[in-house]
Design a protein around this motif. Structure first.
Motif, PDB file in Angstrom:
ATOM      1  N   UNK A  97       0.843  -1.179   0.000  1.00  0.00           N
ATOM      2  CA  UNK A  97       0.000   0.000   0.000  1.00  0.00           C
ATOM      3  C   UNK A  97       0.886   1.239   0.000  1.00  0.00           C
ATOM      4  N   UNK A  98       0.381   2.313  -0.535  1.00  0.00           N
ATOM      5  CA  UNK A  98       1.172   3.514  -0.685  1.00  0.00           C
ATOM      6  C   UNK A  98       0.929   4.482   0.473  1.00  0.00           C
TER       7      UNK A  98
ATOM      8  N   UNK B 290      -9.914   0.862  19.474  1.00  0.00           N
ATOM      9  CA  UNK B 290     -10.622   2.110  19.747  1.00  0.00           C
ATOM     10  C   UNK B 290     -10.588   2.984  18.502  1.00  0.00           C
ATOM     11  N   UNK B 291     -10.818   4.267  18.695  1.00  0.00           N
ATOM     12  CA  UNK B 291     -10.800   5.220  17.576  1.00  0.00           C
ATOM     13  C   UNK B 291      -9.357   5.496  17.191  1.00  0.00           C
ATOM     14  N   UNK B 292      -8.951   5.037  16.002  1.00  0.00           N
ATOM     15  CA  UNK B 292      -7.571   5.157  15.524  1.00  0.00           C
ATOM     16  C   UNK B 292      -7.593   5.870  14.181  1.00  0.00           C
ATOM     17  N   UNK B 293      -6.639   6.775  13.990  1.00  0.00           N
ATOM     18  CA  UNK B 293      -6.567   7.542  12.743  1.00  0.00           C
ATOM     19  C   UNK B 293      -5.140   7.481  12.204  1.00  0.00           C
ATOM     20  N   UNK B 294      -5.018   7.248  10.900  1.00  0.00           N
ATOM     21  CA  UNK B 294      -3.740   7.328  10.190  1.00  0.00           C
ATOM     22  C   UNK B 294      -3.876   8.440   9.169  1.00  0.00           C
ATOM     23  N   UNK B 295      -2.837   9.289   9.100  1.00  0.00           N
ATOM     24  CA  UNK B 295      -2.897  10.402   8.162  1.00  0.00           C
ATOM     25  C   UNK B 295      -1.487  10.764   7.721  1.00  0.00           C
ATOM     26  N   UNK B 296      -1.350  11.066   6.440  1.00  0.00           N
ATOM     27  CA  UNK B 296      -0.085  11.572   5.932  1.00  0.00           C
ATOM     28  C   UNK B 296       0.028  13.049   6.242  1.00  0.00           C
ATOM     29  N   UNK B 297       1.232  13.469   6.601  1.00  0.00           N
ATOM     30  CA  UNK B 297       1.488  14.865   6.940  1.00  0.00           C
ATOM     31  C   UNK B 297       2.740  15.301   6.186  1.00  0.00           C
ATOM     32  N   UNK B 298       2.692  16.471   5.571  1.00  0.00           N
ATOM     33  CA  UNK B 298       3.870  17.016   4.899  1.00  0.00           C
ATOM     34  C   UNK B 298       4.427  18.160   5.731  1.00  0.00           C
ATOM     35  N   UNK B 299       5.725  18.056   6.052  1.00  0.00           N
ATOM     36  CA  UNK B 299       6.414  19.107   6.802  1.00  0.00           C
ATOM     37  C   UNK B 299       7.770  19.339   6.166  1.00  0.00           C
ATOM     38  N   UNK B 300       8.070  20.576   5.867  1.00  0.00           N
ATOM     39  CA  UNK B 300       9.371  20.934   5.298  1.00  0.00           C
ATOM     40  C   UNK B 300       9.710  20.088   4.075  1.00  0.00           C
TER      41      UNK B 300
ATOM     42  N   UNK C  46      -3.527  -1.251   9.984  1.00  0.00           N
ATOM     43  CA  UNK C  46      -4.753  -0.633  10.474  1.00  0.00           C
ATOM     44  C   UNK C  46      -5.960  -1.390   9.928  1.00  0.00           C
ATOM     45  N   UNK C  47      -6.921  -1.692  10.808  1.00  0.00           N
ATOM     46  CA  UNK C  47      -8.117  -2.446  10.441  1.00  0.00           C
ATOM     47  C   UNK C  47      -9.376  -1.691  10.850  1.00  0.00           C
ATOM     48  N   UNK C  48     -10.458  -1.952  10.116  1.00  0.00           N
ATOM     49  CA  UNK C  48     -11.797  -1.503  10.514  1.00  0.00           C
ATOM     50  C   UNK C  48     -12.750  -2.653  10.221  1.00  0.00           C
ATOM     51  N   UNK C  49     -13.481  -3.060  11.244  1.00  0.00           N
ATOM     52  CA  UNK C  49     -14.419  -4.178  11.123  1.00  0.00           C
ATOM     53  C   UNK C  49     -13.740  -5.425  10.554  1.00  0.00           C
ATOM     54  N   UNK C  50     -12.487  -5.659  10.968  1.00  0.00           N
ATOM     55  CA  UNK C  50     -11.748  -6.840  10.550  1.00  0.00           C
ATOM     56  C   UNK C  50     -11.113  -6.754   9.175  1.00  0.00           C
ATOM     57  N   UNK C  51     -11.333  -5.664   8.451  1.00  0.00           N
ATOM     58  CA  UNK C  51     -10.775  -5.496   7.108  1.00  0.00           C
ATOM     59  C   UNK C  51      -9.524  -4.622   7.166  1.00  0.00           C
ATOM     60  N   UNK C  52      -8.449  -5.081   6.513  1.00  0.00           N
ATOM     61  CA  UNK C  52      -7.207  -4.315   6.457  1.00  0.00           C
ATOM     62  C   UNK C  52      -7.416  -3.059   5.621  1.00  0.00           C
ATOM     63  N   UNK C  53      -7.132  -1.890   6.223  1.00  0.00           N
ATOM     64  CA  UNK C  53      -7.265  -0.617   5.508  1.00  0.00           C
ATOM     65  C   UNK C  53      -5.920  -0.074   5.042  1.00  0.00           C
ATOM     66  N   UNK C  54      -4.882  -0.259   5.857  1.00  0.00           N
ATOM     67  CA  UNK C  54      -3.574   0.299   5.533  1.00  0.00           C
ATOM     68  C   UNK C  54      -2.499  -0.505   6.245  1.00  0.00           C
ATOM     69  N   UNK C  55      -1.467  -0.885   5.509  1.00  0.00           N
ATOM     70  CA  UNK C  55      -0.294  -1.542   6.083  1.00  0.00           C
ATOM     71  C   UNK C  55       0.901  -0.660   5.773  1.00  0.00           C
TER      72      UNK C  55
END
Length: 100
Positions: free
Chosen positions: A1-2, A27-37, A67-76
């Protein structure tokens, strides 16, 4: 995954792999890309559940997670170099930042 991009991905379970150790957060988990410098980072926001998590993660230099939601892989994630571990000021969530 990208690279997940700047749009947040919401999940309910994450499995973190650090060296020969792994642990699961729910619990409530969030993954997000962040650009800095001009550099891309991935931020993983975990619920504040275990005070030992931060101490354990502060010792880690390399990390991967799924990262999973409802047992499904969303992001590795690819192998990441740990760049920062901190608590959010507003809700105490654990924020882990890494870069490929």
């Amino acid at each position: 995954m990208t690279f997940p991009g700047t749009r947040p991905i919401h999940g309910d379970r994450v499995v973190l792999y650090a060296g020969d150790t792994s642990f699961t957060a729910v619990g409530a988990i969030v993954v997000q890309g962040v650009l800095r410098d001009g550099r891309g980072f991935v931020e993983l926001v975990l619920p504040d559940a275990d005070p030992q998590q931060r101490r354990t993660l502060e010792k880690v230099t390399r990390l991967q997670y799924s990262l999973y939601r409802d047992g499904k892989l969303l992001y590795a994630s690819p192998p990441l170099q740990m760049t920062n571990v901190r608590r959010a000021a507003d809700d105490g969530a654990l924020i882990v930042t890494g870069t490929p």
